[in-house]
Design a protein around this motif. Structure first.
Motif, short mmCIF file in Angstrom:
data_model
loop_
_atom_site.label_atom_id
_atom_site.label_comp_id
_atom_site.label_asym_id
_atom_site.label_seq_id
_atom_site.Cartn_x
_atom_site.Cartn_y
_atom_site.Cartn_z
N SER A 232 0.81 -1.22 0.00
CA SER A 232 0.00 0.00 0.00
C SER A 232 0.85 1.27 0.00
O SER A 232 0.34 2.36 -0.30
CB SER A 232 -0.92 0.01 1.23
OG SER A 232 -0.14 0.00 2.43
N GLU A 233 2.14 1.15 0.33
CA GLU A 233 3.02 2.32 0.41
C GLU A 233 3.83 2.56 -0.87
O GLU A 233 4.72 3.40 -0.89
CB GLU A 233 3.98 2.16 1.60
CG GLU A 233 3.28 1.90 2.93
CD GLU A 233 2.17 2.89 3.19
OE1 GLU A 233 2.46 4.09 3.30
OE2 GLU A 233 0.99 2.46 3.28
N LYS A 234 3.50 1.81 -1.92
CA LYS A 234 4.24 1.93 -3.18
C LYS A 234 4.22 3.38 -3.69
O LYS A 234 5.22 3.90 -4.16
CB LYS A 234 3.65 0.99 -4.22
CG LYS A 234 4.38 1.06 -5.57
CD LYS A 234 3.72 0.18 -6.62
CE LYS A 234 3.90 -1.28 -6.31
NZ LYS A 234 3.41 -2.14 -7.43
N TYR A 235 3.05 4.03 -3.60
CA TYR A 235 2.92 5.40 -4.14
C TYR A 235 3.88 6.36 -3.46
O TYR A 235 4.44 7.26 -4.09
CB TYR A 235 1.48 5.90 -3.99
CG TYR A 235 1.10 6.34 -2.60
CD1 TYR A 235 1.13 7.68 -2.24
CD2 TYR A 235 0.75 5.40 -1.63
CE1 TYR A 235 0.79 8.09 -0.95
CE2 TYR A 235 0.42 5.79 -0.35
CZ TYR A 235 0.44 7.12 -0.01
OH TYR A 235 0.13 7.52 1.26
N ARG A 236 4.11 6.18 -2.15
CA ARG A 236 5.03 7.07 -1.43
C ARG A 236 6.47 6.83 -1.84
O ARG A 236 7.25 7.78 -1.99
CB ARG A 236 4.89 6.87 0.09
CG ARG A 236 3.76 7.67 0.70
CD ARG A 236 3.91 7.76 2.21
NE ARG A 236 5.12 8.47 2.62
CZ ARG A 236 5.49 8.65 3.89
NH1 ARG A 236 4.73 8.15 4.87
NH2 ARG A 236 6.59 9.31 4.19
N ASP A 239 6.85 8.36 -5.22
CA ASP A 239 6.78 9.82 -5.13
C ASP A 239 8.07 10.41 -4.58
O ASP A 239 8.56 11.44 -5.06
CB ASP A 239 5.60 10.20 -4.23
CG ASP A 239 5.44 11.70 -4.08
OD1 ASP A 239 5.69 12.43 -5.06
OD2 ASP A 239 5.08 12.15 -2.98
#
Length: 302
Positions: A232-236, A239
């Motif tokens: 779930s933390e892939k986007y961070r 980024d």
């Protein structure tokens, strides 16, 4: 290159009421004779240059002159105006409107496509604009700045000779010589309060080039981090460190490995993920997270 020097001279003349040939020669590391030839070439290009001799004399652009917009392409003007919009976001007045008038040169007002919007202030705008305005005045008039500074070890009152406003690492800083530490320092504007201009004027120092390598101000001995993040933390991760900053394991979790310049920055970053990350190394960080978890449990027992 000569063309770069000519553009640089025009820019300096537009920013200053008057400069001398020796000043320009020192700035561009050429002879005074070369500067004189450059001024002649600028005059031939249609920009009216005025030179005055004697005490208080110098080189200037004729009053009321406006740059012909044909000196710049449409794409160049787009980039210039996009940058000016960013400056306006942290300024009391509008630099964009003022310069647009000069580029218009009596013709129809220049209209540019708003395809790039830059906001250098964000939600700190209300407090940031007065700080930047005051710091700019102190730099230009060479007055000492006094302020209260808040940092990891507590708070302290500082007195500095301000030299530069710096936007880096997504934040604003003032760079100057700290009179309390007798060394060059960067101070983050969001941690800087009760800002005042002292009556005392300082003599400008010759800043060593190595002091302008701002990345070094955050660098300690490098610390290696190896951690596993929830998917779930892939986007961070993408980024903040890019799409190649991790590898995806068979279980869908993300293996992240990299060096950090500061243990403190690494620690704060990891802690911001809560239970969405498992630290494999360094051991010190694992122990820190364990202590934090125990302290949180104790607080809930109160």
């Amino acid at each position: 290159m000569k063309i770069d020097r000519l553009i640089g001279i025009i820019t300096i003349l537009l920013q200053n009421d008057k400069v001398t040939a020796p000043e320009l020669a020192r700035r561009f590391e050429v002879s005074k004779r070369t500067i004189n030839r450059d001024i002649e070439d600028i005059c031939k290009a249609g920009i009216p240059i005025v030179t005055t001799q004697g005490y208080g004399g110098g080189i200037s652009i004729a009053d009321g002159y406006k740059i012909d917009k044909t000196l710049f392409t449409k794409n160049e003007l787009q980039d210039i105006f996009a940058g000016l919009r960013g400056v306006d976001s942290i300024s009391k007045g509008s630099t964009l409107s003022s310069l647009a008038d000069k580029f218009s040169a009596g013709r129809q007002r220049i209209i540019t496509d708003d395809i790039i919007l830059i906001d250098l202030a964000s939600h700190y705008q209300a407090s940031l604009i007065p700080k930047i305005d005051l710091i700019k005045r102190a730099i230009l008039t060479k007055h000492i700045l006094v302020f209260q500074y808040y940092y990891q070890k507590g708070e302290t009152k500082r007195r500095i000779e301000p030299y530069l406003l710096v936007f880096k690492w997504s934040s604003w800083y003032v760079f100057g010589f700290c009179l309390d530490r007798q060394a060059y320092r960067l101070f983050k504007l969001n941690r800087l309060w009760d800002l005042q201009i002292d009556e005392k004027i300082f003599s400008e120092r010759e800043i060593p080039q190595k002091e302008l390598l701002f990345d070094d101000y955050l660098s300690e001995s490098k610390v290696y981090l190896r951690a596993v993040f929830e998917g779930s933390e892939k986007y961070r991760l993408i980024d903040e460190y890019g799409i190649d900053s991790f590898s995806t394991r068979a279980d869908g979790k993300l293996l992240f490995e990299r060096d950090f310049a500061s243990y403190k920055n690494m620690r704060e970053w990891i802690f911001s993920f809560g239970d969405k990350v498992s630290v494999l190394a360094p051991k010190e960080l694992r122990n820190d997270r364990e202590r934090q978890a125990k302290n949180i449990l104790k607080q809930h027992d109160i």
